[in-house]
Design a protein around this motif. Sequence first.
Motif, short mmCIF file in Angstrom:
data_model
loop_
_atom_site.label_atom_id
_atom_site.label_comp_id
_atom_site.label_asym_id
_atom_site.label_seq_id
_atom_site.Cartn_x
_atom_site.Cartn_y
_atom_site.Cartn_z
N GLN A 1 34.06 67.40 50.97
CA GLN A 1 34.16 68.45 52.19
C GLN A 1 33.73 67.67 53.17
O GLN A 1 34.29 67.63 54.37
N SER A 2 32.61 66.66 53.28
CA SER A 2 32.50 65.60 54.38
C SER A 2 33.29 64.71 54.77
O SER A 2 33.76 64.52 55.89
N ASP B 1 36.43 66.42 56.15
CA ASP B 1 36.25 67.43 57.25
C ASP B 1 36.51 68.71 56.87
O ASP B 1 37.20 69.36 57.91
N THR B 2 36.28 69.26 55.83
CA THR B 2 36.52 70.59 55.78
C THR B 2 35.28 71.39 55.39
O THR B 2 35.38 72.47 54.27
N GLU B 3 34.24 71.15 55.90
CA GLU B 3 33.01 72.07 55.58
C GLU B 3 33.10 73.29 55.84
O GLU B 3 32.60 74.24 55.10
N THR B 4 33.90 73.76 56.66
CA THR B 4 34.04 74.92 57.38
C THR B 4 34.76 75.94 56.03
O THR B 4 34.72 77.09 56.07
N ALA B 5 35.45 74.98 55.22
CA ALA B 5 36.01 75.73 53.89
C ALA B 5 34.92 76.33 52.96
O ALA B 5 35.46 77.04 52.07
N LEU B 6 33.73 75.73 53.04
CA LEU B 6 32.84 76.11 51.87
C LEU B 6 32.37 77.41 51.78
O LEU B 6 32.43 78.22 50.60
N PHE C 1 27.40 64.30 55.08
CA PHE C 1 27.14 65.51 55.08
C PHE C 1 25.68 65.69 55.89
O PHE C 1 24.93 64.79 55.44
N PRO C 2 25.69 66.67 56.55
CA PRO C 2 24.18 66.72 57.60
C PRO C 2 23.06 67.28 56.66
O PRO C 2 23.10 67.74 55.79
N ARG C 3 22.07 66.87 57.28
CA ARG C 3 20.51 67.08 56.52
C ARG C 3 19.74 67.61 57.39
O ARG C 3 19.46 66.75 58.61
N GLU C 4 19.22 68.75 57.57
CA GLU C 4 18.09 69.18 58.40
C GLU C 4 16.65 69.24 57.82
O GLU C 4 15.68 69.58 58.68
N ARG C 5 16.48 69.04 56.69
CA ARG C 5 15.14 69.00 56.07
C ARG C 5 14.85 67.68 55.39
O ARG C 5 15.92 67.01 54.88
#
Length: 369
Positions: free
Chosen positions: A178-179, A182-187, A300-304
Amino acid sequence: MRLIHTIAGVLVLLLVIGSILRTLVVPRGLYSALVFRLWSALRMALRLWAAPFGTYRAQDRALTWLAPLVLLGMLGVWLSGMLLAYTLLLHGTSELDWSISFREAGSSLFTLGFASGDRLRLSVIDFLAAASGPLVIALQIAYLPTLYAAYQRRETEVTLLQSRAGEPAWGPELLARQSLVDTETALPQLYRDWERLAADIGESHSNYPVLLSFRSPQPNRSWVVGLIAVMDAAALHLALCPRSAPAEARLVIRAGFTAMRDIARALRVDFDPDPDPATPIRLTYAEYLGAVAMVTAAGFPRERPVEDAWRHFHGWRVNYEALAYELARRSDAVPALWTGPRDFHAPVIPPARPTDRRPDQPRPPLPPA
């Protein structure tokens, strides 16, 4: 002895009728020992037949026959059990010898038109036998459309997952792809679809456990592997991105392990209904680190931090890992990543990612004119 034979015939008849009602009629996922033992025997025979070839493809080809053989075997076992029961009843309530009792029971059960002239009660047994045979066959015929409708709903979503999570499906691959495109919004929609599918699978596969034996049309696809992949993706998503992860990720995990527990109850598989988040899991920290590195490299982003995210991912996965591995083993699913061991020896098959052929990627030089 005549009384013993009569009692034995009644007991066998009740056993067969109970198995039929549990399997075909009662919508509660009741356990049928006859059907389970038949499934176990046929599964073992097919696995032994494919074992000399030593490959997963050979196992898959052999086990493709498991579901139809179970369906035919169920019909055969029930009719044979009724034939035995009515033979015992006819022999036990009359002076007929074994051969004539068997012949009369078979002719009545399969509606060949014989009727006893011995006594009235024998005619009653003949009429019951004549009604039983067509009724069992009719119930089996009515059972098939329900099975194939559930199978079709399941396999549609499994096939759609192939382009998102690879084949065989793998949770980290789902997030990475998905990353990359660029289809992360489909998750969120994917999680919603699989939440509904998990509920459907939990209802249909617990009521009709024979669906566990229905394999996907392609050898590297499996409903249980697909469900594990979506749940792993949702768990990683929640662990790495607690603020931006959609609420649907939590819901699909809950729906997934609820469905697995419903199926486990129907199969009489023991499980912990409330596992401690600190309970060890079989997935190793090294495997987790490798997956996170691959997902992060894909964008893919990582916040933690990775170390902190492991505790949260572990806390999610402990709810479903043991049952997921057991269902994957029992259904002889494709040996995909993060799905546990199988009863046959085969290497783990990673998902194959298609080559990136976008126009902005480097191309090999053209040959000279």
